[in-house]
Design an enzyme around this catalytic site. Sequence first.
Site, mmCIF file in Angstrom:
data_model
loop_
_atom_site.group_PDB
_atom_site.id
_atom_site.type_symbol
_atom_site.label_atom_id
_atom_site.label_comp_id
_atom_site.label_asym_id
_atom_site.label_seq_id
_atom_site.Cartn_x
_atom_site.Cartn_y
_atom_site.Cartn_z
ATOM 1 N N HIS A 179 0.841 -1.146 -0.152
ATOM 2 C CA HIS A 179 0.033 -0.141 -0.110
ATOM 3 C C HIS A 179 0.856 1.170 -0.108
ATOM 4 O O HIS A 179 0.274 2.555 -0.092
ATOM 5 C CB HIS A 179 -0.785 0.124 1.139
ATOM 6 C CG HIS A 179 -2.094 -0.904 1.150
ATOM 7 N ND1 HIS A 179 -2.912 -1.195 0.187
ATOM 8 C CD2 HIS A 179 -2.315 -2.178 2.079
ATOM 9 C CE1 HIS A 179 -3.593 -2.192 0.271
ATOM 10 N NE2 HIS A 179 -3.651 -2.804 1.550
ATOM 11 N N ASP A 215 -2.678 -10.501 -3.028
ATOM 12 C CA ASP A 215 -3.498 -10.133 -1.941
ATOM 13 C C ASP A 215 -4.900 -9.729 -2.137
ATOM 14 O O ASP A 215 -5.292 -9.343 -3.089
ATOM 15 C CB ASP A 215 -2.623 -8.783 -1.195
ATOM 16 C CG ASP A 215 -3.187 -8.387 0.135
ATOM 17 O OD1 ASP A 215 -2.331 -8.652 1.123
ATOM 18 O OD2 ASP A 215 -4.133 -7.659 0.120
ATOM 19 N N HIS A 217 -6.383 -7.110 -1.073
ATOM 20 C CA HIS A 217 -6.465 -5.621 -1.408
ATOM 21 C C HIS A 217 -5.661 -5.353 -2.599
ATOM 22 O O HIS A 217 -4.548 -5.798 -2.917
ATOM 23 C CB HIS A 217 -6.197 -5.147 -0.193
ATOM 24 C CG HIS A 217 -6.808 -5.212 1.062
ATOM 25 N ND1 HIS A 217 -6.379 -6.320 1.884
ATOM 26 C CD2 HIS A 217 -8.097 -5.197 1.553
ATOM 27 C CE1 HIS A 217 -7.060 -6.331 3.074
ATOM 28 N NE2 HIS A 217 -8.372 -5.548 2.867
ATOM 29 N N ASP A 305 -4.953 -12.993 2.752
ATOM 30 C CA ASP A 305 -6.175 -12.644 3.155
ATOM 31 C C ASP A 305 -7.329 -12.585 2.290
ATOM 32 O O ASP A 305 -8.553 -12.342 2.467
ATOM 33 C CB ASP A 305 -6.009 -11.025 3.589
ATOM 34 C CG ASP A 305 -5.380 -9.924 2.563
ATOM 35 O OD1 ASP A 305 -4.968 -10.546 1.691
ATOM 36 O OD2 ASP A 305 -5.076 -8.836 3.146
HETATM 37 C C1 SP5 Z 1 -1.313 -5.491 3.556
HETATM 38 C C2 SP5 Z 1 -2.615 -5.347 3.899
HETATM 39 O O1 SP5 Z 1 -3.408 -6.321 3.778
HETATM 40 N N1 SP5 Z 1 -3.237 -4.303 4.262
HETATM 41 C C3 SP5 Z 1 -4.663 -4.410 4.426
HETATM 42 C C4 SP5 Z 1 -5.255 -2.886 4.892
HETATM 43 C C5 SP5 Z 1 -6.655 -2.857 4.991
HETATM 44 N N2 SP5 Z 1 -7.144 -2.822 6.238
HETATM 45 C C6 SP5 Z 1 -8.342 -2.429 6.580
HETATM 46 C C7 SP5 Z 1 -8.782 -2.235 7.819
HETATM 47 C C8 SP5 Z 1 -10.235 -2.058 7.930
HETATM 48 C C9 SP5 Z 1 -10.449 -2.216 9.490
HETATM 49 N N3 SP5 Z 1 -10.588 -3.537 9.937
HETATM 50 C C10 SP5 Z 1 -11.875 -3.897 10.351
HETATM 51 C C11 SP5 Z 1 -11.980 -5.528 10.456
HETATM 52 C C12 SP5 Z 1 -13.451 -5.963 10.591
HETATM 53 N N4 SP5 Z 1 -13.644 -7.305 10.401
HETATM 54 ZN ZN ZN Z 2 -4.376 -7.335 2.039
#
Ligand code: SP5
Ligand code: ZN
Length: 372
Positions: A179, A215, A217, A305
């Site tokens: 990111h 990934d 994302h 993920d």
């Molecule tokens: C490297 C990577 O996978 N980064 C991921 C970044 C996204 N994170 C978003 C987090 C959003 C808040 N998490 C809440 C979990 C609810 N199940």
């Molecule tokens: Zn991710």
Amino acid sequence: MARMSEQRAGLAVPVVWSEDCLRHEPGGEVWLGVRDEGTEVPARALVLRDALAAAGAPIVPARPHGDEILRAVHDGGLLDHLAGVWAAWEKEGFPAQYGRDRVVPYVFPTPGMLGGLPPRTPPAVHGRAGLYCYDTMTLIGPGSWAAIRGAADAALTAAGLVGGGAPLAYALCRPPGHHVTRDAYGGSCYLNNAAVAAQALRAGGAGRVAVLDIDAHHGNGTQMIFYARADVFYGSVHVDPGAGWFPHYAGYAGERGRDAGTGANRNLPLAPGTGDEGWLAAVSALCADAAAHRPDAIVMSLGLDAAESDPESPLRVSADGYRRAAREIAALGPTVVIQEGGYDLAALGSLAVAALTGAAEAPGPTFHGSAP
Ligand code: SP5
Ligand code: ZN
């Protein structure tokens, strides 16, 4: 000697590891105004290392490298900021006097705020905290910089192995990196380990590199670092940011690169709920696109993920899906695998073993080509 034959029978992928990766303790993430526990925890790295070692993979220590490649993909200001911001924060008394035990920005100098004013570096560290950061989820504590730098060294070490003729190497990078743009960090990432690996392969003589990002994302940082470059292709399959998922502002299908890089960027956003069938079809399409760019070496951004049980994404990929995807990607050429996300501690180990087993099954040519 039983040990040696055991190793020969095991997973033949060097796992590059830095002990320093355990020193980053983000202590949670501020999401929608509330500090949650967070899922990017040190235990992730231990689970991955132990599962891969148990599968027979050799654990290789990361070698310290200079800053040259890091400064080729990142703004020097970002590197200096990350290296020094904790000490400045502590010196101002934020942890001891105000109970602020991590660096969390509260003002972000967006283009809309500045309206063309010259960029400034505010002297106050709490003002500066948002200068190179774009979200509130990516906290910095006392051990963070050692881990960030260790992860980059792991990426550089793995790239060195592949540049030296190994068909495959895996860097167990923590914190993750995809990111991070040239000059902005976020999304639990601080330096872009995959971009560092790609740049190192270029410096080592690979004329063209393809980064394939699986990934869950979109790797907005890697995309933007190489967006105007023809020498590094970037392709990603990920949950559709338009369906409400991080990073929200990038990862759309229309983003195809600019200037010399036009056509060298490919996004395949997927609907929430997509499982093996749809995900693997997208991975195959991505591989075809990457192959058309005739890469000399591959970087695989391996986020785990997208797995069904992961708490951070709605994709539903199985361990066998990861195995098949990694096999197809690694078949494109000598491959540096970079660990990105993946947050289900109970599943991470078997997912990583499945992915690296698939990658090791690929009949990949080596970078220097030892064939007659
Ligand atoms: C490297 C990577 O996978 N980064 C991921 C970044 C996204 N994170 C978003 C987090 C959003 C808040 N998490 C809440 C979990 C609810 N199940
Ligand atoms: Zn991710």
